[in-house]
Design a protein around this motif. Structure first.
Motif, short mmCIF file in Angstrom:
data_model
loop_
_atom_site.label_atom_id
_atom_site.label_comp_id
_atom_site.label_asym_id
_atom_site.label_seq_id
_atom_site.Cartn_x
_atom_site.Cartn_y
_atom_site.Cartn_z
N MET A 111 -37.40 0.21 -21.71
CA MET A 111 -38.02 -0.97 -21.39
C MET A 111 -37.50 -2.31 -21.71
SD MET A 111 -39.98 0.69 -19.33
CE MET A 111 -40.98 -0.58 -18.62
N PRO A 112 -37.60 -3.43 -21.08
CA PRO A 112 -37.09 -4.74 -21.64
C PRO A 112 -37.35 -4.76 -22.98
CG PRO A 112 -38.40 -5.03 -19.31
CD PRO A 112 -38.45 -3.65 -19.95
N GLY A 113 -36.24 -5.11 -23.80
CA GLY A 113 -36.32 -5.39 -25.18
C GLY A 113 -35.75 -4.27 -26.03
N ASP A 114 -35.74 -3.15 -25.53
CA ASP A 114 -35.46 -1.88 -26.12
C ASP A 114 -33.96 -1.25 -25.99
OD1 ASP A 114 -37.97 -1.79 -26.97
OD2 ASP A 114 -38.93 -0.40 -25.43
N ALA A 115 -33.12 -2.08 -25.27
CA ALA A 115 -31.87 -1.25 -24.77
C ALA A 115 -31.10 -0.90 -26.13
CB ALA A 115 -31.16 -2.66 -23.93
N ASP A 116 -30.93 -1.90 -27.03
CA ASP A 116 -30.10 -1.56 -28.13
C ASP A 116 -30.58 -0.57 -28.88
OD1 ASP A 116 -28.06 -2.70 -30.43
OD2 ASP A 116 -29.99 -2.72 -31.43
N ALA A 117 -31.92 -0.54 -29.18
CA ALA A 117 -32.30 0.67 -29.89
C ALA A 117 -32.18 2.11 -29.04
CB ALA A 117 -33.82 0.54 -30.17
N THR A 118 -32.24 2.08 -27.85
CA THR A 118 -32.02 3.26 -27.04
C THR A 118 -30.70 3.70 -26.97
OG1 THR A 118 -33.95 2.45 -25.50
CG2 THR A 118 -32.51 4.28 -24.64
N ILE A 119 -29.93 2.72 -26.82
CA ILE A 119 -28.32 2.97 -27.22
C ILE A 119 -27.90 3.73 -28.30
CG2 ILE A 119 -26.00 2.15 -27.05
CD1 ILE A 119 -26.99 0.14 -24.97
#
Length: 150
Positions: A111-119
């Motif tokens: 979700m928006p704002g979570d890209a870095d953590a998800t990667i």
């Protein structure tokens, strides 16, 4: 360093500029026309190419292509190391994690704002070699994320 995200090479645009099926469009709003070379949204009034791009050019069932935008005037591919490019910001993203064998290992919705953590979570899995990021709503390829090898 964990990962690197690189835009597609502008050299790839030379062959598709006048190819059948390629359409020239003008950005009418921002965001809305994400350039896959600069990894930024085009400004209103900028000209882009809309074309079919083979983003996962592999000999596996996961070979994939879809329509993407690229700004004509961009001369160098953007590169982000352990940082999220502007076209990821504010968008829900589908992240498909592949192994060296080009087979899907897992996938996540970011979700928006979570890209870095998800990667970072996906790269905690040893079997994940790279991640193809797609816009969740439209399904188009956004960028490839590669495990940073020092």
């Amino acid at each position: 360093m964990v990962y690197q995200i690189t835009g597609i090479s502008p050299d790839q645009l030379e062959n598709i500029t006048n190819a059948p099926g390629t359409v020239r469009v003008t950005a009418s709003n921002k965001p809305g026309f994400p350039c896959r070379v600069s990894l930024e949204d085009a400004e209103p009034g900028e000209e882009l190419l809309l074309f079919n791009y083979l983003s996962h050019d592999v000999e596996s069932p996961y070979r994939n292509s879809y329509a993407i935008y690229a700004r004509i005037e961009v001369k160098a591919a953007a590169r982000y190391t352990d940082a999220i490019p502007p076209i990821f910001v504010g968008r829900p993203l589908g992240m498909r994690a592949f192994g060296k064998d080009a087979m899907l290992k897992t996938a996540r919705l970011s979700m928006p704002g979570d890209a870095d953590a998800t990667i970072r979570q996906l790269f905690e899995l040893d079997e994940v070699a790279y991640i193809d990021v797609h816009n969740a709503a439209h399904g188009c390829f956004a960028a490839r994320v590669e495990r940073f090898l020092s």
